[in-house]
Design an enzyme around this catalytic site. Sequence first.
Site: not given
Ligand code: PSU
Ligand code: MN
Length: 306
Positions: A24, A86, A106, A141, A143-145, A162
């Site tokens: 990614e 992003k 992701v 919140d 994540s779309a992941d 995390k």
């Molecule tokens: N975790 C990390 N570094 C990152 C990300 C996650 O340690 O850069 C990034 C990844 O691309 C992950 C995204 O898919 O953050 C998730 O963001 P969000 O929670 O806004 O969906």
């Molecule tokens: Mn998010």
Amino acid sequence: MTDIAVADEVRTAVAEGKAVVALESTLLSHGLPPGRNRKVAARLEAVVRDAGAVPATIAVLDGQPHVGLNADQLDRVCDPAAELVKLSRRDLGPAIAMGQSGATTVASTSALADVAGIGVFGTGGLGGVHLPLPGRSMSWDVSADMEALATTPVVVVCSGVKSVLDIEATLELLETRSVPVLGYRTDSFPSFYLRESAFSVPWRVDTPEQAAAVVAAHRALPGRSGVLLTNPIPAEHEMDREIHDRLLADGLRLLSERGVQGRDVTPVLLEHFHTASEGLSLDANEELVVSNVTLAAQVAVELVKT
Ligand code: PSU
Ligand code: MN
């Protein structure tokens, strides 16, 4: 179907059934500081090659999704002046239509990898279910992941989520969405900078062969969910738990003081860790990603044999 620029080497490898690993771009553009990100990008591609697979870093450049970047394109992704946004999965359409450049998370990396015929993806941390902000009873919140793993047949190798996230809720959601969660040589779900969390993984595998066998068996069943293979940060790079917990508490306070929300949460928090730990978390971050991407390549190599 949107026109996707697949690098020649990647296209050939996919057509010939060779091992390919998706990488990614958000972790480069939004997760690591300028300079350091370019070195990590090169190192990730190198470890994939060393393990006998072809790397395919994914990003959107001038409205064109790219699967497999050349050196100039990697420079651009890592250059803060290029101001890449992003891009989550839902942002792909708008970015393409408006001719914008952006880094893929992701979720969006998995979607583009799948379209290009790539089924293995190595990264750092997965987005998950966030803890509620102070004074709130729950968080929307998520994540779309999570949705991407539920609907895209890609193996994502990462060091868990995390510790700022609600790990218990994240694991419950993955179960609901039928995503197998594997621990690589661990019984505990890893929490990014730390090898363990308070939660266990439902399944443990101890070799890339075992991981590949699980993936192959899962793919032979009905449904299109992916597989999450979690790999703890190498022991010698794990952060000290006390330092970690202090940085995390300060980071959460900072987020709430500054009113940081949505897609800015992860980048702001990572930046805080990197600055406040004077680079300690940067080394940890780099090493865990390298370890995950190496494992992803090993699994990809085993998978083509199945
Ligand atoms: N975790 C990390 N570094 C990152 C990300 C996650 O340690 O850069 C990034 C990844 O691309 C992950 C995204 O898919 O953050 C998730 O963001 P969000 O929670 O806004 O969906
Ligand atoms: Mn998010």
